[in-house]
Motif scaffolding. Structure first.
Motif, PDB file in Angstrom:
ATOM      1  N   PRO A  56       0.832  -1.198   0.000  1.00 45.80           N
ATOM      2  CA  PRO A  56       0.000   0.000   0.000  1.00 45.80           C
ATOM      3  C   PRO A  56       0.874   1.259   0.000  1.00 45.80           C
ATOM      4  N   ARG A  57       0.393   2.302  -0.633  1.00 45.86           N
ATOM      5  CA  ARG A  57       1.154   3.535  -0.800  1.00 45.86           C
ATOM      6  C   ARG A  57       0.417   4.694  -0.125  1.00 45.86           C
ATOM      7  N   LEU A  58       1.119   5.377   0.756  1.00 49.97           N
ATOM      8  CA  LEU A  58       0.559   6.534   1.456  1.00 49.97           C
ATOM      9  C   LEU A  58       1.197   7.811   0.944  1.00 49.97           C
ATOM     10  N   LEU A  59       0.372   8.830   0.717  1.00 46.52           N
ATOM     11  CA  LEU A  59       0.867  10.173   0.473  1.00 46.52           C
ATOM     12  C   LEU A  59       1.116  10.834   1.824  1.00 46.52           C
ATOM     13  N   VAL A  60       2.337  11.322   2.041  1.00 51.69           N
ATOM     14  CA  VAL A  60       2.682  12.015   3.286  1.00 51.69           C
ATOM     15  C   VAL A  60       2.916  13.487   2.966  1.00 51.69           C
ATOM     16  N   LEU A  61       2.077  14.350   3.515  1.00 52.24           N
ATOM     17  CA  LEU A  61       2.200  15.792   3.344  1.00 52.24           C
ATOM     18  C   LEU A  61       2.966  16.358   4.530  1.00 52.24           C
ATOM     19  N   GLN A  62       4.105  16.991   4.265  1.00 47.16           N
ATOM     20  CA  GLN A  62       4.941  17.553   5.322  1.00 47.16           C
ATOM     21  C   GLN A  62       4.982  19.075   5.175  1.00 47.16           C
ATOM     22  N   PRO A  63       4.239  19.798   6.009  1.00 45.89           N
ATOM     23  CA  PRO A  63       4.228  21.253   5.903  1.00 45.89           C
ATOM     24  C   PRO A  63       5.516  21.936   6.340  1.00 45.89           C
ATOM     25  N   VAL A  70      -1.256  10.829   5.044  1.00 54.34           N
ATOM     26  CA  VAL A  70      -0.784  11.332   6.328  1.00 54.34           C
ATOM     27  C   VAL A  70      -0.460  12.811   6.146  1.00 54.34           C
ATOM     28  N   CYS A  71      -0.875  13.642   7.097  1.00 52.70           N
ATOM     29  CA  CYS A  71      -0.510  15.062   7.068  1.00 52.70           C
ATOM     30  C   CYS A  71       0.101  15.426   8.413  1.00 52.70           C
ATOM     31  N   LEU A  72       1.319  15.938   8.370  1.00 55.84           N
ATOM     32  CA  LEU A  72       2.079  16.236   9.581  1.00 55.84           C
ATOM     33  C   LEU A  72       1.837  17.671  10.061  1.00 55.84           C
ATOM     34  N   GLY A  73       2.592  18.075  11.085  1.00 55.19           N
ATOM     35  CA  GLY A  73       2.415  19.372  11.703  1.00 55.19           C
ATOM     36  C   GLY A  73       3.368  20.428  11.169  1.00 55.19           C
ATOM     37  N   GLY A  74       3.284  21.595  11.776  1.00 52.21           N
ATOM     38  CA  GLY A  74       4.140  22.710  11.386  1.00 52.21           C
ATOM     39  C   GLY A  74       3.808  23.932  12.219  1.00 52.21           C
ATOM     40  N   GLN A 124       9.819  21.372   7.725  1.00 55.74           N
ATOM     41  CA  GLN A 124      10.976  20.517   8.006  1.00 55.74           C
ATOM     42  C   GLN A 124      11.148  20.281   9.502  1.00 55.74           C
ATOM     43  N   SER A 125      10.536  21.134  10.317  1.00 55.26           N
ATOM     44  CA  SER A 125      10.687  20.996  11.767  1.00 55.26           C
ATOM     45  C   SER A 125       9.896  19.822  12.330  1.00 55.26           C
ATOM     46  N   ASP A 126       8.944  19.297  11.555  1.00 53.81           N
ATOM     47  CA  ASP A 126       8.133  18.170  12.025  1.00 53.81           C
ATOM     48  C   ASP A 126       8.181  17.045  11.002  1.00 53.81           C
ATOM     49  N   PRO A 127       9.228  16.228  11.036  1.00 58.35           N
ATOM     50  CA  PRO A 127       9.357  15.112  10.103  1.00 58.35           C
ATOM     51  C   PRO A 127       8.521  13.916  10.540  1.00 58.35           C
ATOM     52  N   LEU A 128       8.497  12.897   9.683  1.00 58.26           N
ATOM     53  CA  LEU A 128       7.781  11.655  10.005  1.00 58.26           C
ATOM     54  C   LEU A 128       8.333  10.964  11.243  1.00 58.26           C
ATOM     55  N   ALA A 129       9.645  10.974  11.377  1.00 58.60           N
ATOM     56  CA  ALA A 129      10.315  10.413  12.557  1.00 58.60           C
ATOM     57  C   ALA A 129       9.770   9.018  12.894  1.00 58.60           C
ATOM     58  N   LYS A 130       9.308   8.813  14.121  1.00 60.72           N
ATOM     59  CA  LYS A 130       8.892   7.477  14.556  1.00 60.72           C
ATOM     60  C   LYS A 130       7.686   6.970  13.773  1.00 60.72           C
ATOM     61  N   LEU A 131       6.813   7.875  13.370  1.00 53.76           N
ATOM     62  CA  LEU A 131       5.648   7.463  12.602  1.00 53.76           C
ATOM     63  C   LEU A 131       6.075   6.782  11.303  1.00 53.76           C
ATOM     64  N   GLY A 132       7.087   7.335  10.658  1.00 56.70           N
ATOM     65  CA  GLY A 132       7.607   6.704   9.446  1.00 56.70           C
ATOM     66  C   GLY A 132       8.170   5.326   9.719  1.00 56.70           C
TER      67      GLY A 132
END
Length: 251
Positions: A4-11, A52-56, A13-21
């Motif tokens: 399965p393929r997820l689109l990850v939106l990263q607003p 997935v949409c991350l923070g910022g 650089q200060s909040d990367p995928l990190a452990k979630l990735g």
């Protein structure tokens, strides 16, 4: 069979995928990360099985300074309409709310920062991702804005005393988490260094290295299985929430 393929939106650089990735890749999920500040968002969600949409540090409606926020809201709205499993964190949760008829504003009680508890709401008992969580799980808070009003038809899944709309589900499988589950101690310390005014709202020991390391071990114990359940939702191995057929105003 393709992963399965997820689109990850990263607003930011200060909040990367990190452990979630790490947790998602351990589940066999392919991640297609788009740094929104530096590269265009895709036109649509064709070929993706989830988002997935991350923070910022920006606000969910700060389009004047960050015009690509409109693309993030458009894709989150599309994910809900397509019933794609979606996990939106902090700013991501605010973008999800704004994209589906909710309201976001600056938190009137000031920043919510530190290692804190959220409490599950009644609807969480029937939710496929939240049902097995502890009643009051630990989370990492670091935000100034809040989801003031949930989108119409959204299920309220978790609250905190300061800001009640801590977790919610829009439609059958789009989840917003106001808090963070993806961080490392180093990421949290970098946020505190960049925003000492907000960091000062937390208890001082919350930025001690040893305290943060123990907190993140606790986070992992609770939230890695949660992410595992999200991965099952993406793979079609877990049924989405029932009774979520309300037609939402996707704005």
């Amino acid at each position: 069979m393709n992963a399965p393929r997820l689109l990850v939106l990263q607003p930011s650089q200060s909040d990367p995928l990190a452990k979630l990735g790490d947790w998602l890749e351990a589940e066999g999920i392919d991640l297609d990360l788009v740094a929104l500040k530096d590269e265009p968002a895709p036109e649509n969600l064709d070929g993706y099985q989830g988002v997935v949409c991350l923070g910022g540090e920006m606000g969910a409606l700060d389009d004047l300074d960050h015009p690509w926020l409109a693309d993030a809201r458009r894709l989150l709205s599309s994910a809900v309409s397509k019933r794609l499993p979606t996990l939106a964190i902090c700013l991501g949760a605010q973008l999800l709310a704004a994209a589906t008829g909710g309201q976001v504003r600056k938190g009137p009680q000031g920043p919510e920062v530190g290692v804190l508890l959220v409490a599950k709401r009644d609807a969480a008992a029937a939710d496929p991702l939240f049902a097995d969580l502890p009643f009051t799980p630990d989370v990492l808070q670091f935000h100034n804005d809040e989801v003031h009003l949930l989108p119409p038809g959204a299920e309220h899944l978790a609250a905190s005393p300061k800001y009640p709309n801590q977790a919610f589900r829009v439609g059958e499988s789009a989840y917003g988490l106001q808090f963070h589950i993806e961080t490392t101690p180093e990421i949290v310390l970098s946020w505190a260094a960049k925003d000492p005014e907000s960091a000062s709202c937390a208890r001082a020991h919350h930025f001690d290295q040893e305290f943060l390391e123990q907190a993140h071990r606790d986070f992992e114990e609770v939230w890695q299985p949660f992410v595992g359940r999200f991965a099952k939702l993406v793979r079609g191995e877990l049924l989405p929430a029932l009774g979520s057929g309300t037609q939402l105003p996707l704005v």
